[in-house]
Design a protein around this motif. Structure first.
Motif, PDB file in Angstrom:
ATOM      1  N   GLU A  69       2.361  16.105   4.257  1.00 61.97           N
ATOM      2  CA  GLU A  69       2.455  17.121   3.207  1.00 61.97           C
ATOM      3  C   GLU A  69       2.229  16.538   1.808  1.00 61.97           C
ATOM      4  O   GLU A  69       1.565  17.153   0.969  1.00 61.97           O
ATOM      5  N   SER A  70       2.768  15.349   1.555  1.00 63.88           N
ATOM      6  CA  SER A  70       2.587  14.713   0.244  1.00 63.88           C
ATOM      7  C   SER A  70       1.115  14.408  -0.021  1.00 63.88           C
ATOM      8  O   SER A  70       0.611  14.609  -1.127  1.00 63.88           O
ATOM      9  N   GLN A  98       7.161   5.216   1.051  1.00 61.00           N
ATOM     10  CA  GLN A  98       6.780   5.635   2.398  1.00 61.00           C
ATOM     11  C   GLN A  98       6.242   7.063   2.463  1.00 61.00           C
ATOM     12  O   GLN A  98       6.380   7.727   3.485  1.00 61.00           O
ATOM     13  N   GLN A  99       5.622   7.532   1.383  1.00 60.03           N
ATOM     14  CA  GLN A  99       4.976   8.848   1.415  1.00 60.03           C
ATOM     15  C   GLN A  99       3.495   8.745   1.774  1.00 60.03           C
ATOM     16  O   GLN A  99       2.848   9.766   1.971  1.00 60.03           O
ATOM     17  N   GLY A 100       2.971   7.537   1.824  1.00 57.83           N
ATOM     18  CA  GLY A 100       1.563   7.352   2.201  1.00 57.83           C
ATOM     19  C   GLY A 100       0.585   7.595   1.066  1.00 57.83           C
ATOM     20  O   GLY A 100      -0.601   7.820   1.317  1.00 57.83           O
ATOM     21  N   ILE A 101       1.037   7.515  -0.178  1.00 62.09           N
ATOM     22  CA  ILE A 101       0.139   7.781  -1.303  1.00 62.09           C
ATOM     23  C   ILE A 101      -0.917   6.690  -1.433  1.00 62.09           C
ATOM     24  O   ILE A 101      -2.105   6.977  -1.618  1.00 62.09           O
ATOM     25  N   SER A 102      -0.509   5.431  -1.340  1.00 59.88           N
ATOM     26  CA  SER A 102      -1.483   4.331  -1.422  1.00 59.88           C
ATOM     27  C   SER A 102      -2.501   4.419  -0.288  1.00 59.88           C
ATOM     28  O   SER A 102      -3.695   4.190  -0.493  1.00 59.88           O
ATOM     29  N   THR A 103      -2.022   4.770   0.900  1.00 54.30           N
ATOM     30  CA  THR A 103      -2.917   4.909   2.053  1.00 54.30           C
ATOM     31  C   THR A 103      -3.922   6.032   1.821  1.00 54.30           C
ATOM     32  O   THR A 103      -5.111   5.895   2.135  1.00 54.30           O
ATOM     33  N   TYR A 104      -3.458   7.142   1.239  1.00 54.28           N
ATOM     34  CA  TYR A 104      -4.354   8.253   0.934  1.00 54.28           C
ATOM     35  C   TYR A 104      -5.400   7.854  -0.109  1.00 54.28           C
ATOM     36  O   TYR A 104      -6.601   8.113   0.072  1.00 54.28           O
ATOM     37  N   VAL A 105      -4.969   7.224  -1.207  1.00 52.48           N
ATOM     38  CA  VAL A 105      -5.914   6.843  -2.264  1.00 52.48           C
ATOM     39  C   VAL A 105      -6.928   5.839  -1.722  1.00 52.48           C
ATOM     40  O   VAL A 105      -8.125   5.927  -2.003  1.00 52.48           O
ATOM     41  N   ALA A 106      -6.448   4.897  -0.905  1.00 51.96           N
ATOM     42  CA  ALA A 106      -7.358   3.926  -0.288  1.00 51.96           C
ATOM     43  C   ALA A 106      -8.415   4.637   0.554  1.00 51.96           C
ATOM     44  O   ALA A 106      -9.601   4.278   0.532  1.00 51.96           O
ATOM     45  N   ALA A 107      -8.008   5.655   1.303  1.00 51.76           N
ATOM     46  CA  ALA A 107      -8.952   6.403   2.144  1.00 51.76           C
ATOM     47  C   ALA A 107      -9.918   7.219   1.295  1.00 51.76           C
ATOM     48  O   ALA A 107     -11.120   7.285   1.590  1.00 51.76           O
ATOM     49  N   ARG A 108      -9.413   7.852   0.260  1.00 52.27           N
ATOM     50  CA  ARG A 108     -10.261   8.669  -0.628  1.00 52.27           C
ATOM     51  C   ARG A 108     -11.392   7.824  -1.210  1.00 52.27           C
ATOM     52  O   ARG A 108     -12.562   8.216  -1.179  1.00 52.27           O
ATOM     53  N   PHE A 109     -11.027   6.650  -1.722  1.00 51.23           N
ATOM     54  CA  PHE A 109     -12.040   5.794  -2.349  1.00 51.23           C
ATOM     55  C   PHE A 109     -12.914   5.090  -1.308  1.00 51.23           C
ATOM     56  O   PHE A 109     -14.089   4.823  -1.562  1.00 51.23           O
ATOM     57  N   PHE A 110     -12.352   4.809  -0.135  1.00 51.54           N
ATOM     58  CA  PHE A 110     -13.180   4.208   0.920  1.00 51.54           C
ATOM     59  C   PHE A 110     -14.315   5.159   1.305  1.00 51.54           C
ATOM     60  O   PHE A 110     -15.466   4.746   1.431  1.00 51.54           O
ATOM     61  N   LYS A 111     -13.993   6.411   1.512  1.00 53.09           N
ATOM     62  CA  LYS A 111     -15.022   7.390   1.892  1.00 53.09           C
ATOM     63  C   LYS A 111     -16.120   7.451   0.838  1.00 53.09           C
ATOM     64  O   LYS A 111     -17.315   7.435   1.162  1.00 53.09           O
ATOM     65  N   ARG A 112     -15.723   7.507  -0.432  1.00 52.57           N
ATOM     66  CA  ARG A 112     -16.707   7.631  -1.512  1.00 52.57           C
ATOM     67  C   ARG A 112     -17.548   6.364  -1.671  1.00 52.57           C
ATOM     68  O   ARG A 112     -18.715   6.433  -2.039  1.00 52.57           O
ATOM     69  N   THR A 113     -16.958   5.213  -1.366  1.00 53.19           N
ATOM     70  CA  THR A 113     -17.671   3.942  -1.502  1.00 53.19           C
ATOM     71  C   THR A 113     -18.566   3.672  -0.293  1.00 53.19           C
ATOM     72  O   THR A 113     -19.696   3.216  -0.436  1.00 53.19           O
ATOM     73  N   ALA A 114     -18.059   3.970   0.896  1.00 54.09           N
ATOM     74  CA  ALA A 114     -18.808   3.693   2.129  1.00 54.09           C
ATOM     75  C   ALA A 114     -19.870   4.744   2.417  1.00 54.09           C
ATOM     76  O   ALA A 114     -20.695   4.563   3.314  1.00 54.09           O
TER      77      ALA A 114
END
Length: 199
Positions: A27-28, A55-71
């Motif tokens: 949800e976060s 432990q809300q997964g914010i860093s994991t989300y931001v990492a994924a957001r930028f990974f998609k845009r970079t890859a």
């Protein structure tokens, strides 16, 4: 084009139980994504400060957001900057895990894949990682995406941000996301957050 679908179908994360599972947003993460997309739609870019709980997964989300845009983007550069070497390597390790477990049809060729660099050869896109221990961290670079993690804990935060502010051009599609757990009342991150929520 659907970030949440991309994450659930293409990216894997390691759960607290140590299992590799598809990255299904909580949800976060969904709420943050919605707010970022609204800002992107309104302004053409993202400039976000995220005060987070653990432990809300914010860093994991931001990492994924930028990974998609970079890859998946041509000529896109991402910088990850955290407060400690170990934290930088941990966050970059999440990115490397995304790449290693990416389905072949979505996996771009690399020209560098090491502990400090991930560069996609044909896309001319890639990652730079740094630690906020140096006042000059991030200076003299040009990136489209900047992920600053645990910014409230950065030493020399004022000097670092003075340099980083010129690292990301004021161009459509560029994104800066600074996220942190709280760390008292007298740091730059808190001052920036107070200004952000009062505007």
């Amino acid at each position: 084009a659907d970030d949440e679908l991309y994450c659930s179908r293409a990216l894997k994360i390691r759960t607290k139980a140590g299992k590799l599972e598809p990255f299904l947003w909580n949800e976060s993460q969904q709420r943050l994504h919605s707010m970022l997309q609204e800002q992107l739609s309104d302004t053409g870019m993202v400039r976000a400060i995220v005060l987070k709980g653990r432990q809300q997964g914010i860093s994991t989300y931001v990492a994924a957001r930028f990974f998609k845009r970079t890859a998946m983007g041509i000529g896109k550069r991402t910088m990850i900057l955290t407060h400690l070497d170990a934290a930088t390597q941990n966050l970059f390790g999440i990115v490397k895990g995304y790449y290693d477990l990416l389905p072949g049809v979505l996996k771009p060729a690399t020209k560098a894949n090491s502990g400090t660099e991930l560069a996609f050869s044909k896309l001319r896109s890639g990652y730079k990682v740094a630690t906020a221990g140096s006042k000059n961290a991030g200076r003299s670079d040009t990136v489209q995406y900047l992920h600053g993690s645990e910014v409230a804990f950065w030493p020399n935060a004022v000097q670092i941000m003075a340099g980083l502010g010129q690292t990301v051009p004021n161009e459509a599609g560029s994104e800066v996301i600074l996220e942190s757990t709280a760390n008292g009342m007298s740091n730059l991150f808190r001052r920036m957050w107070v200004l952000a929520v009062s505007s």
